[in-house]
Design an enzyme around this catalytic site. Structure first.
Site, mmCIF file in Angstrom:
data_model
loop_
_atom_site.group_PDB
_atom_site.id
_atom_site.type_symbol
_atom_site.label_atom_id
_atom_site.label_comp_id
_atom_site.label_asym_id
_atom_site.label_seq_id
_atom_site.Cartn_x
_atom_site.Cartn_y
_atom_site.Cartn_z
ATOM 1 N N ASP A 207 40.269 52.173 40.802
ATOM 2 C CA ASP A 207 40.269 51.093 39.814
ATOM 3 C C ASP A 207 38.904 50.929 39.144
ATOM 4 O O ASP A 207 38.339 49.852 39.123
ATOM 5 C CB ASP A 207 40.686 49.810 40.552
ATOM 6 C CG ASP A 207 40.791 48.616 39.629
ATOM 7 O OD1 ASP A 207 41.187 48.799 38.476
ATOM 8 O OD2 ASP A 207 40.468 47.500 40.084
ATOM 9 N N GLU A 451 40.029 52.523 51.182
ATOM 10 C CA GLU A 451 41.476 52.379 51.088
ATOM 11 C C GLU A 451 42.231 53.706 50.999
ATOM 12 O O GLU A 451 43.050 53.911 50.092
ATOM 13 C CB GLU A 451 41.848 51.489 49.906
ATOM 14 C CG GLU A 451 41.312 50.083 50.038
ATOM 15 C CD GLU A 451 41.840 49.138 48.961
ATOM 16 O OE1 GLU A 451 42.441 49.614 47.980
ATOM 17 O OE2 GLU A 451 41.644 47.923 49.121
ATOM 18 N N TYR A 504 43.873 40.664 49.504
ATOM 19 C CA TYR A 504 43.903 39.881 48.256
ATOM 20 C C TYR A 504 45.028 38.864 48.315
ATOM 21 O O TYR A 504 45.900 38.839 47.444
ATOM 22 C CB TYR A 504 44.065 40.835 47.063
ATOM 23 C CG TYR A 504 42.780 41.575 46.749
ATOM 24 C CD1 TYR A 504 41.832 41.025 45.890
ATOM 25 C CD2 TYR A 504 42.501 42.808 47.343
ATOM 26 C CE1 TYR A 504 40.643 41.686 45.613
ATOM 27 C CE2 TYR A 504 41.317 43.476 47.074
ATOM 28 C CZ TYR A 504 40.386 42.901 46.201
ATOM 29 O OH TYR A 504 39.211 43.556 45.934
ATOM 30 N N GLU A 540 36.513 43.198 51.187
ATOM 31 C CA GLU A 540 36.835 42.794 49.807
ATOM 32 C C GLU A 540 37.756 41.593 49.873
ATOM 33 O O GLU A 540 38.646 41.531 50.728
ATOM 34 C CB GLU A 540 37.612 43.897 49.051
ATOM 35 C CG GLU A 540 36.792 45.061 48.581
ATOM 36 C CD GLU A 540 37.622 46.100 47.811
ATOM 37 O OE1 GLU A 540 38.659 45.761 47.212
ATOM 38 O OE2 GLU A 540 37.216 47.276 47.845
HETATM 39 C C1 GCB Z 1 40.795 47.128 45.863
HETATM 40 C C2 GCB Z 1 39.928 48.289 45.581
HETATM 41 C C3 GCB Z 1 38.999 48.064 44.406
HETATM 42 C C4 GCB Z 1 39.772 47.375 43.281
HETATM 43 C C5 GCB Z 1 40.237 46.017 43.795
HETATM 44 C C6 GCB Z 1 41.074 45.285 42.736
HETATM 45 O O1 GCB Z 1 41.343 46.989 46.920
HETATM 46 O O2 GCB Z 1 39.183 48.710 46.713
HETATM 47 O O3 GCB Z 1 38.511 49.305 43.983
HETATM 48 O O4 GCB Z 1 39.025 47.224 42.131
HETATM 49 O O5 GCB Z 1 41.068 46.216 44.905
HETATM 50 O O6 GCB Z 1 40.526 44.477 42.013
HETATM 51 O O7 GCB Z 1 42.257 45.584 42.644
#
Ligand code: GCB
Length: 647
Positions: A207, A451, A504, A540
């Site tokens: 991403d 990941e 997330y 994250e």
């Molecule tokens: C993740 C990735 C990261 C992305 C982020 C997102 O898990 O490690 O590279 O940018 O999510 O914002 O989706």
């Protein structure tokens, strides 16, 4: 792409750990010294993208044989910079294939006449595959976009009266394949009712925008023909003495002497030694502490190495000075210890990314970012998702910002990416990362991937091998990879020293339902800890916010939603951080560019700063939190002074 036992290291790293490297030679940062000169080649280069159908015209017409301007029109291209955002030609923005860079250079006479001088061409990085010609002679090839490579070009420049004029041509291909790191695939679209003949796109599985070009400095430097090739330092502490173990390799002579001196920050001699390896003892040593963990963080000594060697042309001397921080790193069942004290990572994930320059190295941007990190009260970051420029790590050493150094093992999402060729390549990349970054005190852990599809059996074996290889390369640091797999399914977690988990909640799952975060995050931590009894970093978490979007009650993409989501995470992090959670790294420090997609609005907007480094509301929240963690965490008498100094 959107969503979809305690281990303790001996305080002393084994003296010979560098031996596990299969790579030939060292990759010391090119520093000036009485025996070494540098000539920077940053600035304007001539540039051309090969838009031909098969992208091979440059090779068919041998563009490297003559000055590039003679084979067609060229553009001015700044170095370092990504090429993508520089021109008004939209075809360059997402160009895939070969681009050509060229620069003419005049060398100082001594470099071409003095045969006891060795001239080296060093390229800080070229994404992703590069071929280099010097005066039309094929000199060097390198695969992998985020690491330096170099060649001794003395033979090419010390050949005659005109040799001081040098033409450097570099062809760079940004195509990613299933076996490169990161991997990618090329897809030909063959429905001629929709696409012209030969139409293809490059698919990536990560991403961030696949910026390319000469994104770090290119330079020439000299050494004597017999020179210090590599230095490996590990450090330890014994009572109140610091221990500095060194190992030095020399090239160009078998008959030499080495003298080693360790100086403190005031240039006072603290210890000295001789020979290719040894241990220096520093009574009452000042340790390298992370920012905000000590009143005088980031204390650096200088290791001065002096070589005197016999060569066929007579005796030569070489000098190299390496900054050294004395510190230890250990991991227990529930703690991450620096110098024996529990360390809590409160920081960020970053990207090398900015307007116009893309991933191009830029001093103003770098210094601004460090000022923002210090303003936030951040003490750590992860080099998501590739090794950053060496100058970044030097700043971390000097400012005390702790680094989880990640290799470009990102986007390992498809089963076919876990094959033997990829594995060999991944191990080689780790060798290059460790070789380049091993001496930075700021680097406290290696991350071999972000990941990967770690629920696959094949990924389990693959990760086991890469982690074991990295540990063999450097037993002095813990190794991890960053997962988003479920704790019960993850096949790589048994091999890591620290569990790094991304989640997330209320963003990619149950979006809009902030009230679920505390329950889901608590479950996440408890399941991982129950299964592995290893310290955990929330590597994250975050939410997208478009600066200036406001809504209360909070809705997704507003600054209020981003803030509220972080607050919910913080409740659970506060409950767990006194137990086994040893860190929290926000996704992301700043907004950054991605490939175009219906789920990205001019890039990823999960930054707490905008891409132009202006704060969103979440930045103020984070700042308050990080400074509060500091006051709760440290009871040392220096704490009030440290805080005063930064208010
Ligand atoms: C993740 C990735 C990261 C992305 C982020 C997102 O898990 O490690 O590279 O940018 O999510 O914002 O989706």
């Amino acid at each position: 792409m959107a969503r979809r036992t305690a281990v303790a290291w001996a305080a002393l790293g084994p003296l010979l750990w560098g031996c596990a490297l299969a790579l030939q030679g060292g990759m010391l940062y090119p520093r000036e010294s009485p025996s070494r000169q540098r000539k920077e080649l940053d600035g304007l280069w001539s540039f051309r993208a090969d838009f031909s159908h098969n992208r091979r015209r440059g090779f068919e017409e041998q563009w490297y044989r003559r000055p590039l301007r003679e084979s067609g029109p060229t553009l001015d291209m700044p170095v370092p910079s990504s090429f993508n955002d520089i021109s008004q030609d939209w075809r360059l923005w997402d160009f895939v294939g070969w681009v050509w860079y060229e620069r003419e250079v005049i060398l100082p006479e001594r470099w071409t006449q003095d045969l006891s001088t060795r001239v080296v061409l060093r390229i800080g990085s070229a994404h992703a595959y590069a071929i280099v010609w010097v005066n039309g002679v094929d000199t060097l090839e390198h695969e992998g976009g985020y690491l330096p490579f170099e060649a001794d070009i003395s033979n090419l420049v010390q050949v005659g009266p005109l040799s001081s004029q040098l033409r450097i041509t570099i062809a760079i291909n940004n195509t990613l394949t299933p076996t490169t790191l990161p991997p990618g695939t090329i897809q030909y679209l063959t429905d001629t009712s929709k696409y012209p003949k030969g139409y293809f796109v490059q698919n990536v599985y990560f991403d961030f925008f696949n910026y390319a070009g000469l994104q770090r400095s290119v330079l020439l430097y000299t050494t004597p023909t017999a020179c210090i090739d590599d230095i490996t330092v590990t450090t330890g502490v014994e009572h109140d003495s610091g221990l500095v173990n060194y190992q030095i390799s020399v090239k160009g002579s078998n008959l030499f002497e080495l003298e080693v001196r360790l100086l403190d920050a005031e240039n006072k001699l603290m210890a000295n030694g001789t020979g290719t390896q040894g241990q220096l003892k520093v009574p009452g040593a000042r340790l390298w502490w992370p920012y905000l963990m000590h009143e005088r963080p980031a204390y650096l000594y200088s290791l001065e190495v002096r070589l005197t060697a016999q060569t066929s042309l007579g005796p030569v001397s070489d000098f190299y000075t390496l900054p050294v921080g004395i510190r230890t790193v250990n991991v227990t069942k529930s703690q991450f210890l620096i110098n024996g004290k529990p360390f809590y990572f409160h920081g960020v994930n970053k990207h090398e990314d900015a307007d116009i320059r893309g991933k191009g190295f830029d001093w103003p941007l770098l210094v601004k970012d460090f000022n923002l990190l210090r303003w936030l009260g951040a003490n750590a970051f992860r080099t998501s998702h590739y090794p950053y420029a060496e100058e970044v790590l030097q700043m971390c050493d000097r400012y005390g910002i702790v680094v989880i150094d990640e290799c470009p093992g990102v986007g390992l999402e498809l089963p076919q990416f876990f094959n033997n060729v990829s594995l060999q390549n991944h191990m080689r990349v780790m060798e290059e990362v460790v070789r380049r970054d091993k001496n930075h005190p700021a680097v406290v852990m290696w991350s071999v991937a972000n990941e990967p599809a770690s629920h696959l059996e094949s990924a389990g074996y693959y990760l086991k091998m890469v982690i074991a290889h990295t540990k063999a390369l450097d037993p002095s640091r813990p190794v991890t990879f960053v997962t988003r797999s479920n704790y019960a399914a993850d096949k790589g977690a048994p091999y890591v020293d620290v569990i790094c988990v991304n989640s997330y909640y209320s963003w990619y799952n149950d979006f809009g339902h902030l009230e679920l975060i505390q329950r889901q995050l608590t479950t996440q931590f408890e399941n991982w800890y129950k299964t592995y009894q290893k310290p955990i970093i929330q590597s994250e978490y975050g939410a997208e916010a478009i600066v200036g979007f406001h809504q209360d009650p909070p809705l997704m993409f507003t600054e209020e939603y981003q803030k509220s989501l972080l607050e919910q995470y913080h409740v659970v992090l506060d409950q767990k951080r006194r137990k086994y959670v040893v860190g929290e790294l926000i996704w992301n420090f700043a907004d950054f560019m991605t490939e175009q997609s219906p789920t990205r609005v001019l890039g990823n907007k999960k930054g707490v700063f905008t891409r132009q480094r202006q704060p969103k509301s979440a930045a103020f929240l984070l700042r308050e939190r990080y400074w509060k963690i500091l006051t709760c965490n440290i009871n040392s008498p220096e704490t009030p002074n440290m805080i005063k100094g930064h208010e």
